[in-house]
Design a protein around this motif. Structure first.
Motif, PDB file in Angstrom:
ATOM      1  N   UNK A 197       0.818  -1.194   0.469  1.00  0.00           N
ATOM      2  CA  UNK A 197       0.048   0.144  -0.273  1.00  0.00           C
ATOM      3  C   UNK A 197       1.230   1.162   0.181  1.00  0.00           C
ATOM      4  N   UNK A 198       1.955   0.772   1.206  1.00  0.00           N
ATOM      5  CA  UNK A 198       2.830   2.227   0.469  1.00  0.00           C
ATOM      6  C   UNK A 198       3.126   2.720  -0.477  1.00  0.00           C
ATOM      7  N   UNK A 199       3.937   2.069  -1.361  1.00  0.00           N
ATOM      8  CA  UNK A 199       4.300   1.962  -2.663  1.00  0.00           C
ATOM      9  C   UNK A 199       3.274   2.091  -3.373  1.00  0.00           C
ATOM     10  N   UNK A 200       2.267   1.969  -3.484  1.00  0.00           N
ATOM     11  CA  UNK A 200       0.663   2.141  -4.289  1.00  0.00           C
ATOM     12  C   UNK A 200       0.680   3.836  -4.204  1.00  0.00           C
ATOM     13  N   UNK A 201       0.735   4.076  -2.820  1.00  0.00           N
ATOM     14  CA  UNK A 201       0.146   5.051  -2.281  1.00  0.00           C
ATOM     15  C   UNK A 201       1.155   7.141  -3.101  1.00  0.00           C
ATOM     16  N   UNK A 202       2.227   5.832  -3.122  1.00  0.00           N
ATOM     17  CA  UNK A 202       2.865   7.161  -3.409  1.00  0.00           C
ATOM     18  C   UNK A 202       3.549   6.989  -4.928  1.00  0.00           C
ATOM     19  N   UNK A 203       3.109   6.372  -5.665  1.00  0.00           N
ATOM     20  CA  UNK A 203       3.282   6.296  -6.808  1.00  0.00           C
ATOM     21  C   UNK A 203       1.794   7.091  -7.464  1.00  0.00           C
ATOM     22  N   UNK A 204       0.655   7.353  -7.170  1.00  0.00           N
ATOM     23  CA  UNK A 204      -0.431   7.942  -6.979  1.00  0.00           C
ATOM     24  C   UNK A 204      -0.523   8.903  -6.938  1.00  0.00           C
ATOM     25  N   UNK A 205       0.693   9.347  -5.730  1.00  0.00           N
ATOM     26  CA  UNK A 205       0.528  10.984  -5.514  1.00  0.00           C
ATOM     27  C   UNK A 205       1.336  11.258  -6.566  1.00  0.00           C
ATOM     28  N   UNK A 206       2.741  10.906  -6.569  1.00  0.00           N
ATOM     29  CA  UNK A 206       3.613  11.182  -8.293  1.00  0.00           C
ATOM     30  C   UNK A 206       3.371  11.532  -9.156  1.00  0.00           C
ATOM     31  N   UNK A 207       1.897  10.571  -9.733  1.00  0.00           N
ATOM     32  CA  UNK A 207       1.443  10.060 -10.523  1.00  0.00           C
ATOM     33  C   UNK A 207       0.118  11.613 -11.279  1.00  0.00           C
ATOM     34  N   UNK A 208      -0.250  11.961  -9.977  1.00  0.00           N
ATOM     35  CA  UNK A 208      -1.494  13.202  -9.842  1.00  0.00           C
ATOM     36  C   UNK A 208      -0.648  14.192  -9.753  1.00  0.00           C
ATOM     37  N   UNK A 209       0.777  14.979  -9.489  1.00  0.00           N
ATOM     38  CA  UNK A 209       1.899  15.789  -8.873  1.00  0.00           C
ATOM     39  C   UNK A 209       2.196  15.636 -10.802  1.00  0.00           C
ATOM     40  N   UNK A 210       2.169  14.789 -11.462  1.00  0.00           N
ATOM     41  CA  UNK A 210       3.103  15.070 -12.601  1.00  0.00           C
ATOM     42  C   UNK A 210       1.706  15.492 -13.527  1.00  0.00           C
ATOM     43  N   UNK A 211       0.407  15.572 -12.932  1.00  0.00           N
ATOM     44  CA  UNK A 211      -0.753  15.852 -14.254  1.00  0.00           C
ATOM     45  C   UNK A 211      -1.128  17.364 -13.791  1.00  0.00           C
ATOM     46  N   UNK A 212      -0.649  17.711 -12.493  1.00  0.00           N
ATOM     47  CA  UNK A 212      -1.370  19.065 -12.361  1.00  0.00           C
ATOM     48  C   UNK A 212       0.115  20.474 -12.395  1.00  0.00           C
ATOM     49  N   UNK A 213       1.400  19.758 -12.845  1.00  0.00           N
ATOM     50  CA  UNK A 213       2.436  20.204 -13.530  1.00  0.00           C
ATOM     51  C   UNK A 213       1.959  20.293 -15.086  1.00  0.00           C
ATOM     52  N   UNK A 214       1.385  19.336 -14.960  1.00  0.00           N
ATOM     53  CA  UNK A 214       1.375  19.278 -16.881  1.00  0.00           C
ATOM     54  C   UNK A 214      -0.151  20.871 -17.121  1.00  0.00           C
ATOM     55  N   UNK A 215      -1.014  20.514 -16.334  1.00  0.00           N
ATOM     56  CA  UNK A 215      -2.483  21.186 -16.833  1.00  0.00           C
ATOM     57  C   UNK A 215      -1.066  22.704 -16.488  1.00  0.00           C
ATOM     58  N   UNK A 216      -1.176  23.316 -15.838  1.00  0.00           N
ATOM     59  CA  UNK A 216      -0.084  24.096 -15.496  1.00  0.00           C
ATOM     60  C   UNK A 216       0.197  24.573 -16.728  1.00  0.00           C
ATOM     61  N   UNK A 217       1.403  23.688 -17.077  1.00  0.00           N
ATOM     62  CA  UNK A 217       1.582  24.337 -17.563  1.00  0.00           C
ATOM     63  C   UNK A 217       1.202  24.281 -19.837  1.00  0.00           C
ATOM     64  N   UNK A 218       0.521  23.254 -19.418  1.00  0.00           N
ATOM     65  CA  UNK A 218      -0.838  23.957 -20.762  1.00  0.00           C
ATOM     66  C   UNK A 218      -1.407  24.965 -20.244  1.00  0.00           C
ATOM     67  N   UNK A 219      -2.038  25.812 -19.207  1.00  0.00           N
ATOM     68  CA  UNK A 219      -2.525  26.433 -18.901  1.00  0.00           C
ATOM     69  C   UNK A 219      -2.281  27.992 -19.642  1.00  0.00           C
TER      70      UNK A 219
END
Length: 316
Positions: A197-219
Motif C-alpha cells: 500500500x505504501x508504494x501504491x500511495x506514493x506512485x499515485x501521489x507522484x502521478x497526480x503531481x505530474x498531472x498538475x504540473x502538466x495542466x499548469x504548463x498547458x494553461x
C-alpha cells in the motif's frame, strides 16, 4: 529455546499470511463501502468499480457515498481530507477515479456467478494476484459534459480483469492488442496486501503531481498563445488605423482638380478686376473719356468743342 522461538516466529508468519489471504478474499468479494457481497451476475452492466487503491465497490454505493460527501461539504468545512472521516478517502476525487471492472464469470457448484481469469480460468477470489487493465482517458470533454471513467471504459472489451499469471503468459503486447493501448502504470492491483500500500500511495501521489504540473504548463502555453494573438491583432489594428489616417491626410484627385479650377477662376477674376480698375482710372483722368462713359452728365459747349478737336476739328 531457539527452536521454540523459531517455531513461534513461523506460526506468526503463517498467521500473518493467512490474515493477508483472508483480507484479500474479503476485498475481492465484498463492497468496500456497503459491506455487501459483490454482484458479479449482471452482464453488460457496469455494476462494480475499482479505485486506485484496488478496492472494489458496487457502483451505486460509490455514487451514493459521493453524494453524501458533497452534502457534508455543503454543511461544514470538512472536505474529506482524512480517510478516517471520509468513507471513500481523499484518493477518490470523483467518478473519474473509479474504473469499471468487467469480469469473466462462471457458475460455481451452487449456481452463483464467480469471477475468473478469462485467459487461465483461475478463480479470482483473492488467492492469486489479479489486475484491472484500464485505458487512460484521451478524449477531451465538452464544456457541459461530465467526466466519468466508468462510462468511458464500459464497452471496449467483454473483460478487463486478468490474473498476474495471464499477464506473464501473454505479455503486455498481446494484452494491448486485445484491450487497446495502456501502460504498466495503468494496471491496478486488486486487493493488494498491506505491504504494497505504501508504494501504491506514493506512485499515485507522484502521478497526480505530474498531472498538475502538466495542466499548469498547458494553461501557461494557452495564455502565452492568447497574448501573442492579441498583440498581433492590436498591431494589425494600429496598421489599419495608420493607413486610414494617411489616406485621410492625403487629398484625393477630385479635390486637387477642384482646387485648381478655383485657383484659375480666382486668377481670371483678379486680372479682370485689375483691368477694370485701370480703365476706371484712365476715365477719371481724362475729361473726354469721362464724358463718354458718363450717361447722365449734360453736354456743354466746352465738351462739344473738345469732341470736335478729337475728331480733327471738322465742325460745320
Amino acid at each position: 529455546a531457539d527452536h521454540t522461538g523459531d517455531h513461534k516466529r513461523s506460526q506468526q508468519q503463517r498467521s500473518g499470511f493467512a490474515a493477508e489471504k483472508e483480507a484479500a478474499k474479503e476485498c475481492m468479494t465484498t463492497c468496500a463501502i456497503s459491506g455487501k457481497k459483490l454482484n458479479f451476475a449482471e452482464i453488460g452492466v457496469v455494476a462494480i468499480v475499482v479505485c486506485p487503491y484496488g478496492r472494489l465497490y458496487h457502483r451505486e454505493a460509490a455514487l451514493e457515498a459521493l453524494l453524501r460527501r458533497k452534502q457534508q461539504q455543503q454543511q461544514d468545512d470538512n472536505h474529506g481530507d482524512d480517510d478516517e472521516t471520509d468513507e471513500l478517502g481523499n484518493h477518490i476525487r470523483g467518478m473519474k477515479d473509479l474504473y469499471a471492472a468487467r469480469f469473466e464469470t462462471k457458475k460455481d457448484s451452487n449456481g452463483n456467478a464467480v469471477p475468473v481469469c478469462p485467459i487461465t480460468g483461475v478463480e479470482l477470489n483473492g488467492s492469486s494476484p489479479a489486475f484491472l487493465l484500464h485505458k487512460p482517458s484521451t478524449t477531451k470533454k465538452k464544456k457541459n459534459q461530465k467526466a466519468s471513467s466508468v462510462d468511458e471504459q464500459s464497452s471496449t472489451s467483454s473483460w478487463n480483469v486478468v490474473s498476474e499469471r495471464a499477464i506473464k503468459e501473454m505479455g503486455m503486447k498481446a494484452l494491448q492488442t486485445e484491450l487497446g493501448d495502456f501502460e504498466e502504470e495503468d494496471m491496478i492491483r486488486l486487493a493488494p496486501p498491506s505491504s504494497m500500500m505504501v508504494n501504491i500511495q506514493e506512485k499515485l501521489t507522484e502521478r497526480r503531481e505530474k498531472e498538475k504540473l502538466s495542466k499548469k504548463s498547458s494553461k501557461k502555453d494557452k495564455k502565452r498563445k492568447k497574448a501573442s494573438t492579441s498583440s498581433s491583432t492590436n498591431n494589425d489594428d494600429d496598421d489599419g488605423q495608420a493607413e486610414k489616417m494617411l489616406k485621410t491626410s492625403q487629398p484625393s484627385s477630385s479635390s486637387i482638380t477642384s482646387t485648381r479650377i478655383r485657383q484659375k477662376k480666382n486668377k481670371k477674376e483678379g486680372v479682370a478686376e485689375a483691368t477694370r480698375m485701370r480703365v476706371e482710372s484712365a476715365v477719371k483722368s481724362n475729361n473726354v473719356l469721362s464724358s463718354l462713359f458718363t450717361s447722365n452728365k449734360k453736354t456743354t459747349s466746352v465738351d462739344l468743342k473738345q469732341k470736335d478737336n478729337l475728331c480733327g476739328g471738322y465742325v460745320k
